[in-house]
Design a protein around this motif. Structure first.
Motif, PDB file in Angstrom:
ATOM      1  N   LEU A  47      -4.571   6.545  -2.243  1.00 33.12           N
ATOM      2  CA  LEU A  47      -5.775   5.754  -2.494  1.00 33.12           C
ATOM      3  C   LEU A  47      -5.535   4.262  -2.288  1.00 33.12           C
ATOM      4  O   LEU A  47      -6.475   3.501  -2.054  1.00 33.12           O
ATOM      5  CB  LEU A  47      -6.308   6.015  -3.905  1.00 33.12           C
ATOM      6  N   GLU A  48      -4.300   3.845  -2.363  1.00 33.17           N
ATOM      7  CA  GLU A  48      -3.978   2.448  -2.107  1.00 33.17           C
ATOM      8  C   GLU A  48      -3.718   2.212  -0.622  1.00 33.17           C
ATOM      9  O   GLU A  48      -4.236   1.271  -0.031  1.00 33.17           O
ATOM     10  CB  GLU A  48      -2.751   2.026  -2.914  1.00 33.17           C
ATOM     11  N   VAL A  49      -2.941   3.073  -0.009  1.00 34.77           N
ATOM     12  CA  VAL A  49      -2.506   2.863   1.369  1.00 34.77           C
ATOM     13  C   VAL A  49      -3.629   3.072   2.385  1.00 34.77           C
ATOM     14  O   VAL A  49      -3.829   2.230   3.270  1.00 34.77           O
ATOM     15  CB  VAL A  49      -1.316   3.786   1.711  1.00 34.77           C
ATOM     16  N   LEU A  50      -4.354   4.173   2.288  1.00 27.99           N
ATOM     17  CA  LEU A  50      -5.338   4.492   3.324  1.00 27.99           C
ATOM     18  C   LEU A  50      -6.458   3.457   3.420  1.00 27.99           C
ATOM     19  O   LEU A  50      -6.748   2.981   4.525  1.00 27.99           O
ATOM     20  CB  LEU A  50      -5.892   5.899   3.116  1.00 27.99           C
ATOM     21  N   PRO A  51      -7.099   3.066   2.319  1.00 27.85           N
ATOM     22  CA  PRO A  51      -8.132   2.022   2.454  1.00 27.85           C
ATOM     23  C   PRO A  51      -7.571   0.696   2.967  1.00 27.85           C
ATOM     24  O   PRO A  51      -8.227   0.003   3.745  1.00 27.85           O
ATOM     25  CB  PRO A  51      -8.690   1.862   1.031  1.00 27.85           C
ATOM     26  N   ASN A  52      -6.345   0.355   2.541  1.00 27.50           N
ATOM     27  CA  ASN A  52      -5.738  -0.883   3.026  1.00 27.50           C
ATOM     28  C   ASN A  52      -5.520  -0.840   4.532  1.00 27.50           C
ATOM     29  O   ASN A  52      -5.763  -1.828   5.230  1.00 27.50           O
ATOM     30  CB  ASN A  52      -4.413  -1.162   2.315  1.00 27.50           C
ATOM     31  N   LEU A  53      -5.038   0.290   5.040  1.00 25.98           N
ATOM     32  CA  LEU A  53      -4.829   0.431   6.477  1.00 25.98           C
ATOM     33  C   LEU A  53      -6.159   0.306   7.223  1.00 25.98           C
ATOM     34  O   LEU A  53      -6.256  -0.432   8.210  1.00 25.98           O
ATOM     35  CB  LEU A  53      -4.156   1.773   6.804  1.00 25.98           C
ATOM     36  N   LEU A  54      -7.174   0.993   6.749  1.00 18.75           N
ATOM     37  CA  LEU A  54      -8.479   0.925   7.415  1.00 18.75           C
ATOM     38  C   LEU A  54      -9.067  -0.487   7.358  1.00 18.75           C
ATOM     39  O   LEU A  54      -9.656  -0.956   8.329  1.00 18.75           O
ATOM     40  CB  LEU A  54      -9.440   1.943   6.797  1.00 18.75           C
ATOM     41  N   GLN A  55      -8.877  -1.155   6.231  1.00 17.64           N
ATOM     42  CA  GLN A  55      -9.361  -2.527   6.104  1.00 17.64           C
ATOM     43  C   GLN A  55      -8.627  -3.451   7.080  1.00 17.64           C
ATOM     44  O   GLN A  55      -9.233  -4.320   7.701  1.00 17.64           O
ATOM     45  CB  GLN A  55      -9.187  -3.014   4.670  1.00 17.64           C
ATOM     46  N   ARG A  56      -7.341  -3.255   7.235  1.00 15.70           N
ATOM     47  CA  ARG A  56      -6.550  -4.077   8.166  1.00 15.70           C
ATOM     48  C   ARG A  56      -7.011  -3.846   9.605  1.00 15.70           C
ATOM     49  O   ARG A  56      -7.076  -4.788  10.394  1.00 15.70           O
ATOM     50  CB  ARG A  56      -5.056  -3.765   8.055  1.00 15.70           C
ATOM     51  N   LEU A  57      -7.334  -2.602   9.933  1.00 13.31           N
ATOM     52  CA  LEU A  57      -7.810  -2.319  11.285  1.00 13.31           C
ATOM     53  C   LEU A  57      -9.152  -2.998  11.542  1.00 13.31           C
ATOM     54  O   LEU A  57      -9.401  -3.514  12.627  1.00 13.31           O
ATOM     55  CB  LEU A  57      -7.913  -0.811  11.526  1.00 13.31           C
ATOM     56  N   ARG A  58     -10.025  -2.993  10.545  1.00 13.18           N
ATOM     57  CA  ARG A  58     -11.299  -3.711  10.676  1.00 13.18           C
ATOM     58  C   ARG A  58     -11.043  -5.196  10.858  1.00 13.18           C
ATOM     59  O   ARG A  58     -11.700  -5.858  11.651  1.00 13.18           O
ATOM     60  CB  ARG A  58     -12.176  -3.497   9.440  1.00 13.18           C
ATOM     61  N   GLN A  80      -2.743   0.943  17.804  1.00  9.86           N
ATOM     62  CA  GLN A  80      -1.640   1.173  18.741  1.00  9.86           C
ATOM     63  C   GLN A  80      -0.602   0.057  18.619  1.00  9.86           C
ATOM     64  O   GLN A  80       0.602   0.313  18.638  1.00  9.86           O
ATOM     65  CB  GLN A  80      -2.184   1.264  20.159  1.00  9.86           C
ATOM     66  N   LYS A  81      -1.047  -1.190  18.464  1.00  9.66           N
ATOM     67  CA  LYS A  81      -0.106  -2.308  18.284  1.00  9.66           C
ATOM     68  C   LYS A  81       0.680  -2.135  16.992  1.00  9.66           C
ATOM     69  O   LYS A  81       1.886  -2.384  16.953  1.00  9.66           O
ATOM     70  CB  LYS A  81      -0.854  -3.636  18.246  1.00  9.66           C
ATOM     71  N   ARG A  82       0.018  -1.709  15.939  1.00 14.37           N
ATOM     72  CA  ARG A  82       0.712  -1.483  14.668  1.00 14.37           C
ATOM     73  C   ARG A  82       1.725  -0.350  14.809  1.00 14.37           C
ATOM     74  O   ARG A  82       2.823  -0.423  14.288  1.00 14.37           O
ATOM     75  CB  ARG A  82      -0.278  -1.194  13.554  1.00 14.37           C
ATOM     76  N   LEU A  83       1.330   0.725  15.508  1.00 15.22           N
ATOM     77  CA  LEU A  83       2.248   1.845  15.718  1.00 15.22           C
ATOM     78  C   LEU A  83       3.462   1.405  16.537  1.00 15.22           C
ATOM     79  O   LEU A  83       4.562   1.923  16.349  1.00 15.22           O
ATOM     80  CB  LEU A  83       1.537   3.004  16.417  1.00 15.22           C
ATOM     81  N   GLU A 106      11.862   7.274  14.318  1.00 20.47           N
ATOM     82  CA  GLU A 106      11.864   8.158  13.148  1.00 20.47           C
ATOM     83  C   GLU A 106      10.549   8.041  12.366  1.00 20.47           C
ATOM     84  O   GLU A 106       9.971   9.046  11.951  1.00 20.47           O
ATOM     85  CB  GLU A 106      13.037   7.817  12.223  1.00 20.47           C
ATOM     86  N   GLU A 107      10.071   6.827  12.196  1.00 23.02           N
ATOM     87  CA  GLU A 107       8.802   6.633  11.477  1.00 23.02           C
ATOM     88  C   GLU A 107       7.637   7.265  12.239  1.00 23.02           C
ATOM     89  O   GLU A 107       6.762   7.889  11.636  1.00 23.02           O
ATOM     90  CB  GLU A 107       8.541   5.139  11.271  1.00 23.02           C
ATOM     91  N   LEU A 108       7.656   7.135  13.559  1.00 23.16           N
ATOM     92  CA  LEU A 108       6.596   7.749  14.363  1.00 23.16           C
ATOM     93  C   LEU A 108       6.623   9.271  14.250  1.00 23.16           C
ATOM     94  O   LEU A 108       5.580   9.913  14.144  1.00 23.16           O
ATOM     95  CB  LEU A 108       6.734   7.322  15.831  1.00 23.16           C
ATOM     96  N   GLU A 109       7.807   9.849  14.276  1.00 30.45           N
ATOM     97  CA  GLU A 109       7.932  11.307  14.136  1.00 30.45           C
ATOM     98  C   GLU A 109       7.421  11.770  12.775  1.00 30.45           C
ATOM     99  O   GLU A 109       6.728  12.777  12.676  1.00 30.45           O
ATOM    100  CB  GLU A 109       9.383  11.747  14.307  1.00 30.45           C
ATOM    101  N   ARG A 110       7.781  11.050  11.743  1.00 26.76           N
ATOM    102  CA  ARG A 110       7.330  11.408  10.395  1.00 26.76           C
ATOM    103  C   ARG A 110       5.810  11.298  10.281  1.00 26.76           C
ATOM    104  O   ARG A 110       5.165  12.139   9.652  1.00 26.76           O
ATOM    105  CB  ARG A 110       8.030  10.534   9.363  1.00 26.76           C
TER     106      ARG A 110
END
Length: 165
Positions: A19-30, A136-139, A145-149
């Motif tokens: 609940l902390e990580v997902l909204p933060n990620l979406l907000q950063r993308l916006r 894509q830039k963030r990825l 290893e992080e990408l595989e996970r």
């Protein structure tokens, strides 16, 4: 603490983290969508994005319409998980801005269909392209290893999003 209590505690911790990580990620993308401070200096397509960017719900509504081509007001309210009056207010705003159009059903005049205009389709397409490029830039900042996970957890997240309670 017994095993069931430990599982419940771990699930609670995981829920809090998601609940902390997902909204933060979406907000950063916006936030990554580039916009100039002066909307008048923007190209018309970017002005559309700036105008729409004000509310996430409007993007969600327009995205639903672009994917499904048209919906009834009741369908939109259900998919957005809002009340019908809330969906109606959102539709009125997008209609006034020229992003969607309303049509009466040919067989049942009580039914109102809502569908995106070309302007609405273009705005969503551009917005999604920019967000995809930002992600894509963030990825690109992750190691192999992080990408595989991350790839390994995607099916779980998809399943979690589809679970009906």
């Amino acid at each position: 603490m017994n095993m069931a209590e430990q599982d419940a505690a771990q699930q609670l911790d995981l829920a809090d983290e998601l609940l902390e990580v997902l909204p933060n990620l979406l907000q950063r993308l916006r936030a990554d969508v580039p916009l100039d401070a002066d909307p008048q200096s923007l190209e018309p397509e970017w002005r559309d994005i700036a105008e729409l960017r004000a509310t996430r719900g409007q993007f969600r509504l327009l995205g639903i319409l672009v994917r499904q081509e048209r919906c009834t007001m009741q369908d939109l309210a259900e998919q957005l998980a809002v009340t019908p009056p809330t969906a109606t207010a959102m539709v009125k705003r997008l209609f006034a801005q020229g992003y969607i159009e309303r049509l009466r059903d040919e067989q049942d005049w009580r039914v109102v269909w809502v569908r995106p205009t070309e302007r609405g389709k273009k705005a969503i397409t551009l917005y999604n392209q920019v967000r995809r490029a930002a992600l894509q830039k963030r990825l690109g900042q992750l190691n192999d290893e992080e990408l595989e996970r991350l790839r390994a957890v995607l099916p779980v997240l998809k399943h979690l999003s589809e679970v009906r309670l």
